[in-house]
Design an enzyme around this catalytic site. Structure first.
Site, short mmCIF file in Angstrom:
data_model
loop_
_atom_site.label_atom_id
_atom_site.label_comp_id
_atom_site.label_asym_id
_atom_site.label_seq_id
_atom_site.Cartn_x
_atom_site.Cartn_y
_atom_site.Cartn_z
N ARG A 118 0.80 -1.23 0.00
CA ARG A 118 0.00 0.00 0.00
C ARG A 118 0.83 1.28 0.00
NH1 ARG A 118 -3.24 -3.25 3.64
NH2 ARG A 118 -5.13 -3.94 2.57
N LYS A 140 3.23 11.01 -12.02
CA LYS A 140 2.41 10.11 -12.84
C LYS A 140 3.15 8.79 -12.97
CE LYS A 140 -0.53 12.82 -15.93
NZ LYS A 140 -0.81 13.11 -17.36
N GLU A 182 9.52 16.49 -26.11
CA GLU A 182 8.91 16.98 -24.88
C GLU A 182 9.45 18.36 -24.52
OE1 GLU A 182 6.44 15.75 -23.35
OE2 GLU A 182 6.36 13.59 -23.67
N LYS A 224 7.20 22.25 -15.46
CA LYS A 224 6.33 21.16 -15.03
C LYS A 224 6.05 21.25 -13.53
CE LYS A 224 5.18 16.38 -15.63
NZ LYS A 224 5.49 15.11 -16.32
N GLU A 234 -4.35 16.54 -12.44
CA GLU A 234 -4.84 16.79 -13.79
C GLU A 234 -6.33 17.08 -13.83
OE1 GLU A 234 -4.53 14.31 -17.81
OE2 GLU A 234 -2.58 14.58 -16.87
N ARG A 238 -3.03 20.99 -15.73
CA ARG A 238 -2.05 19.96 -16.03
C ARG A 238 -2.36 19.22 -17.32
NH1 ARG A 238 0.82 15.56 -11.89
NH2 ARG A 238 2.17 14.65 -13.49
N ASN A 242 -0.42 17.44 -21.98
CA ASN A 242 -0.70 16.37 -22.93
C ASN A 242 -0.75 16.85 -24.37
OD1 ASN A 242 -1.10 13.99 -21.17
ND2 ASN A 242 -2.74 15.22 -20.31
N HIS A 245 -0.21 14.45 -27.20
CA HIS A 245 -0.25 13.09 -26.66
C HIS A 245 -1.50 12.31 -27.07
CE1 HIS A 245 3.09 14.60 -24.40
NE2 HIS A 245 3.23 13.49 -23.73
N HIS A 249 -0.30 9.00 -28.44
CA HIS A 249 -0.56 7.71 -27.79
C HIS A 249 -1.28 6.75 -28.74
CE1 HIS A 249 -0.30 9.25 -23.34
NE2 HIS A 249 0.88 9.13 -23.92
N HIS A 262 8.12 7.17 -27.85
CA HIS A 262 7.11 8.07 -27.32
C HIS A 262 7.30 9.49 -27.85
CE1 HIS A 262 4.28 9.93 -24.56
NE2 HIS A 262 5.24 10.72 -24.10
#
Length: 355
Positions: A118, A140, A182, A224, A234, A238, A242, A245, A249, A262
């Protein structure tokens, strides 16, 4: 050494940026609160730099797991390997995980840290440009699913991020270029001054001049960190990170993880998003040309795969995490240095754009 900070109250943490940082044990050791450490790396990075990292951890009880390299390795199977390794080596809640590699290692190790018993503490030591300027900062964490990228994960912040720019000396040219996608993204979405600075210093950056690289990495990390501090999970701003993306993606998933890197997919995705912005009257055509030219200068693709049409994109974009109530949402530049999330793009617009 440049030191930045991600301000998240009790979960705030520093980002250290310097050459030969792995040779300095102090920045790393001060963020490990117990004697037990587990290093997760890959079979490219660990043979190159593993000895230096272990030498900086001589005061700790350390074991390590080396995974195969590649985006396709950010999988449930390798997540299970990390869980099994931790259990077999008797790690408890007081252990610290260290992610030592690129974005794949950072993402899967962070997710393992979020889940093991956990939640255990972890540290990011990113070794690729892409992970140094983007994925190692902000918490993330995720693994990929065959039906979508980063679909299984958690927001989980590290104790610290240590960026040794010397590790870029052994980074393949294609991987360096992928990281620049990026970097360019930050200029497009919210920092026009930085975009212009990149245009002015592109030759030195491409030649990987250390002082310029340190400035690039620090500028991106600060951008960032500021956004994450304002919107950690997000819910708003935020999402702008993306940019490119949603399309990118889809390219990665459709082509097969690892076929397109990527950053390559994001580069093409940013051009597609920028083209849509021009067609909607949000972005000027000369700004699109500047974006295309800077992306192309760093040997990144400016067009999408020739075998992908609307249907290929839609089946992946319908699972995009930014979608609300089934409505597709896109990050579109409204000028170099500004962007917004829009939710009214029609299927007909996408068809004309992609087919």
């Amino acid at each position: 050494m440049a030191t930045l900070r991600v301000e998240l109250g009790e979960r705030s943490y520093p980002i250290y940026i310097a050459p030969r940082l792995l040779e300095q044990s102090s920045p790393l050791a001060q963020h490990i609160k117990s004697k037990r450490v587990c290093v997760i790396s890959n079979d490219i990075v660990f043979p190159l730099y593993g000895e230096k990292l272990l030498a900086a951890l001589t005061d700790f009880q350390v074991d390590y797991l080396v995974l195969p390299d590649g985006e396709q390795e950010k999988s449930l199977a390798n997540f299970d390997r990390i869980m099994s390794h931790m259990l077999e080596h008797g790690h408890g809640r007081d252990s610290t995980l260290i992610a030592f590699g690129g974005g794949v290692i950072g993402d899967i190790t962070g997710f393992a840290a979020a889940c093991y018993q956990r939640g255990v503490e972890f540290i990011q030591i990113p070794t690729t440009l892409l992970s140094q300027v983007d994925s190692s900062v902000g918490g993330k964490t995720a693994i990929n699913h065959p039906l979508g990228k980063n679909m299984v994960g958690a927001f989980y912040q590290p104790n610290a991020v240590l960026i040794d720019i010397t590790s870029l000396n052994t980074l393949p040219a294609r991987e360096f270029a992928a990281g620049m996608a990026e970097v360019i993204k930050y200029g497009i979405l919210g920092d026009a001054e930085f975009f212009t600075w990149l245009e002015e210093h592109k030759a030195g950056i491409k030649a990987q001049e250390p002082e310029l690289l340190q400035q690039v990495i620090a500028r991106c990390c600060q951008c960032k960190a500021d956004i994450v501090a304002e919107d950690e999970k997000e819910a708003g701003k935020r999402a702008l990170l993306n940019l490119g993306h949603t399309f990118g993606h889809a390219i990665e998933a459709e082509q097969g993880y690892g076929v397109w890197l990527h950053g390559e997919a994001v580069a093409a995705g940013m051009v597609i998003a920028s083209t849509l912005s021009v067609e909607r009257g949000l972005l000027l055509a000369p700004e699109l040309r500047r974006i295309e030219q800077l992306i192309a200068y760093f040997d990144l693709p400016t067009t999408s795969p020739s075998d992908m049409g609307l249907d290929a994109y839609l089946k992946h974009m319908k699972r995009d995490k930014k979608n609300v109530a089934g409505q597709l949402r896109f990050v579109l530049p409204t000028g170099i240095g500004s962007s917004e999330v829009v939710g009214d793009v029609t299927i007909e617009e996408l068809k004309q754009l992609l087919d």
